[in-house]
Write an enzyme that holds these catalytic residues in place. Structure first.
Site, PDB file in Angstrom:
ATOM      1  N   LYS A   1      24.767  -5.573  -2.135  1.00 60.53           N
ATOM      2  CA  LYS A   1      26.240  -5.693  -2.189  1.00 60.53           C
ATOM      3  C   LYS A   1      26.877  -5.124  -0.926  1.00 60.53           C
ATOM      4  O   LYS A   1      28.095  -5.006  -0.823  1.00 60.53           O
ATOM      5  CB  LYS A   1      26.784  -4.931  -3.403  1.00 60.53           C
ATOM      6  CG  LYS A   1      26.262  -5.420  -4.734  1.00 60.53           C
ATOM      7  CD  LYS A   1      26.821  -4.532  -5.850  1.00 60.53           C
ATOM      8  CE  LYS A   1      25.983  -4.614  -7.096  1.00 60.53           C
ATOM      9  NZ  LYS A   1      26.206  -3.470  -7.988  1.00 60.53           N
TER      10      LYS A   1
ATOM     11  N   ARG B   1       0.811  -1.219   0.000  1.00 58.37           N
ATOM     12  CA  ARG B   1       0.000   0.000   0.000  1.00 58.37           C
ATOM     13  C   ARG B   1       0.848   1.275   0.000  1.00 58.37           C
ATOM     14  O   ARG B   1       0.632   2.187  -0.812  1.00 58.37           O
ATOM     15  CB  ARG B   1      -0.901   0.037   1.236  1.00 58.37           C
ATOM     16  CG  ARG B   1      -1.956  -0.983   1.252  1.00 58.37           C
ATOM     17  CD  ARG B   1      -2.325  -1.385   2.690  1.00 58.37           C
ATOM     18  NE  ARG B   1      -2.961  -2.668   2.677  1.00 58.37           N
ATOM     19  CZ  ARG B   1      -2.291  -3.819   2.536  1.00 58.37           C
ATOM     20  NH1 ARG B   1      -0.994  -3.839   2.439  1.00 58.37           N
ATOM     21  NH2 ARG B   1      -2.944  -4.954   2.478  1.00 58.37           N
ATOM     22  N   THR B   2       1.770   1.351   0.941  1.00 56.59           N
ATOM     23  CA  THR B   2       2.488   2.613   1.152  1.00 56.59           C
ATOM     24  C   THR B   2       3.371   2.955  -0.052  1.00 56.59           C
ATOM     25  O   THR B   2       3.334   4.070  -0.563  1.00 56.59           O
ATOM     26  CB  THR B   2       3.331   2.516   2.440  1.00 56.59           C
ATOM     27  OG1 THR B   2       2.515   1.988   3.479  1.00 56.59           O
ATOM     28  CG2 THR B   2       3.866   3.866   2.853  1.00 56.59           C
TER      29      THR B   2
ATOM     30  N   HIS C   1       4.727   5.845  11.556  1.00 57.34           N
ATOM     31  CA  HIS C   1       4.222   5.683  10.177  1.00 57.34           C
ATOM     32  C   HIS C   1       3.268   6.863   9.962  1.00 57.34           C
ATOM     33  O   HIS C   1       2.052   6.701   9.931  1.00 57.34           O
ATOM     34  CB  HIS C   1       3.510   4.337  10.059  1.00 57.34           C
ATOM     35  CG  HIS C   1       3.229   3.886   8.658  1.00 57.34           C
ATOM     36  ND1 HIS C   1       3.317   4.713   7.557  1.00 57.34           N
ATOM     37  CD2 HIS C   1       2.864   2.663   8.171  1.00 57.34           C
ATOM     38  CE1 HIS C   1       2.999   4.027   6.470  1.00 57.34           C
ATOM     39  NE2 HIS C   1       2.732   2.785   6.815  1.00 57.34           N
TER      40      HIS C   1
ATOM     41  N   ARG D   1      11.376   3.670   3.903  1.00 54.79           N
ATOM     42  CA  ARG D   1      10.937   2.691   4.909  1.00 54.79           C
ATOM     43  C   ARG D   1      12.149   1.863   5.317  1.00 54.79           C
ATOM     44  O   ARG D   1      12.903   1.393   4.453  1.00 54.79           O
ATOM     45  CB  ARG D   1       9.844   1.773   4.362  1.00 54.79           C
ATOM     46  CG  ARG D   1       9.487   0.656   5.322  1.00 54.79           C
ATOM     47  CD  ARG D   1       8.286  -0.142   4.890  1.00 54.79           C
ATOM     48  NE  ARG D   1       7.044   0.584   5.130  1.00 54.79           N
ATOM     49  CZ  ARG D   1       5.834   0.035   5.031  1.00 54.79           C
ATOM     50  NH1 ARG D   1       5.706  -1.232   4.693  1.00 54.79           N
ATOM     51  NH2 ARG D   1       4.745   0.757   5.253  1.00 54.79           N
TER      52      ARG D   1
HETATM   53  N1   CP Z   1      -0.349  -0.006   5.898  1.00 58.90           N
HETATM   54  C1   CP Z   1       0.853  -0.345   5.415  1.00 58.90           C
HETATM   55  O1   CP Z   1       1.889   0.201   5.786  1.00 58.90           O
HETATM   56  O2   CP Z   1       0.803  -1.322   4.438  1.00 58.90           O
HETATM   57  P1   CP Z   1       2.035  -1.778   3.546  1.00 58.90           P
HETATM   58  O3   CP Z   1       3.006  -2.489   4.439  1.00 58.90           O
HETATM   59  O4   CP Z   1       1.439  -2.674   2.476  1.00 58.90           O
HETATM   60  O5   CP Z   1       2.665  -0.553   2.961  1.00 58.90           O
END
Ligand code: CP
Length: 315
Positions: free
Chosen positions: A91, A63-64, A141, A113
């Site tokens: 690497k 999603r993100t 988040h 992330r």
């Molecule tokens: N909600 C969320 O962070 O989903 P993803 O891990 O799919 O990005």
């Protein structure tokens, strides 16, 4: 209504602990406009033409990562995706050298992330592009917290005074941390319940949070219920007996749902462990806004890009 004069130009989006109520309101107002673009036949505006964005993901995401990419494209930016498994990270290139490399290519923003808490803040200190934290370990988040607030506002209008129940694995949840900061800043009543082994100690001392032994007490008369994913991949040992036991004591099912208000809104950040923390009938039921959260994620990320890269609403 008073005009919101706050500016977020150049702000690193690291967590909702450093967002004021006015900043959150500005993101939500801007996201409302951005959502109109997503519904157009031609989803393209030139607000970020000439800007370049890199998404840098050291952990998996559907999603993100996808919504940050689509949001950039809808706004006319150039976007490139780097994932750990298909880059020089395999690497052995360090985070710092990877950031320097991306910076050297002249990008305006890095969406990042990483499994380490504080990784996004570290990035914001070592390179000049704006950093948007797409999740750092169990810490924060922020864009998920904002899209949750946006989804609640779209359904409920007012946020202040609404009762929200956050259920489950708070210990490993960066979403819960961002929710808690954002929701409290906006005056919501935050109630938490889950296995004691999955509730961090700090919750009990935090002002404005009520921690319950039984999930039924958290759910009672709730306006919003957010169910968290059981994060088995982050658990070091047996923090609860079995998933079946978890579902029996802590899972959100139709029987428990009836304790909340009739128009309660159900959220889950995804991906879901259906049948464990949430029954399929609840996840796909009339009160669920789980799919809508995904669409709102694109609108909120469009808003964040616009605000940090241009300072305004240019769509
Ligand atoms: N909600 C969320 O962070 O989903 P993803 O891990 O799919 O990005």
């Amino acid at each position: 209504m008073e005009k919101n004069t706050v500016s977020m130009r150049g702000k690193n989006i690291l967590g909702l602990a450093d967002f004021s109520a006015d900043e959150i309101k500005l993101v939500l107002e801007t996201a409302k406009e951005m959502k109109n673009i997503i519904h157009r036949d031609i989803k393209k505006v030139p607000a970020l033409r000439g800007k370049s964005i890199v998404t840098l993901f050291y952990e998996p995401s559907t999603r993100t990562r996808t919504s940050f990419e689509l949001a950039a494209k809808y706004l006319g930016a150039d976007v490139v995706n780097i994932t750990a498994g298909t880059s020089s990270i395999v690497k052995g290139e360090s985070l710092r050298d990877t950031l320097y490399t991306v910076e050297a290519m002249g990008v305006d923003a890095i969406v990042m992330r990483h499994k380490a808490e504080g990784a996004a803040e570290y990035a914001s200190k070592v390179v000049s592009p704006v950093i948007l934290n797409a999740g750092d370990g169990a810490h924060a988040h922020p864009s998920q917290g904002l899209l949750n607030l946006f989804t609640i506002q779209q359904h409920k209008g007012r946020l202040a005074g609404r009762k929200v129940a956050i259920l489950g694995d708070v210990l490993h949840s960066r979403v819960a941390r961002s929710d808690i900061y954002g929701m409290r800043t906006m005056g919501m009543e935050v109630h938490i319940a889950g296995p004691k082994t999955l509730l961090p100690r700090y919750l009990y001392e935090e002002p404005g949070i009520v921690v319950h032994e039984r999930i039924e007490d958290a759910i009672k008369d709730a306006d919003v219920i957010e169910v968290l994913r059981i994060q088995l991949e982050r658990m070091k040992g047996g923090l609860f007996p079995t998933t079946r036991e978890y579902a029996r004591i802590f899972g959100l099912n139709d029987r428990r749902l009836r304790l909340a208000k009739d128009d309660v809104l159900i959220l889950h950040p995804g991906p879901m462990n259906k049948g464990w923390e949430i029954a399929p009938s609840v996840a796909y039921g009339d009160n669920s806004a789980i799919q809508e959260e995904v669409q709102n994620g694109v609108a909120v990320r469009m808003a964040l890009y616009t605000l940090v890269l241009t300072g305004g609403k240019q769509a």
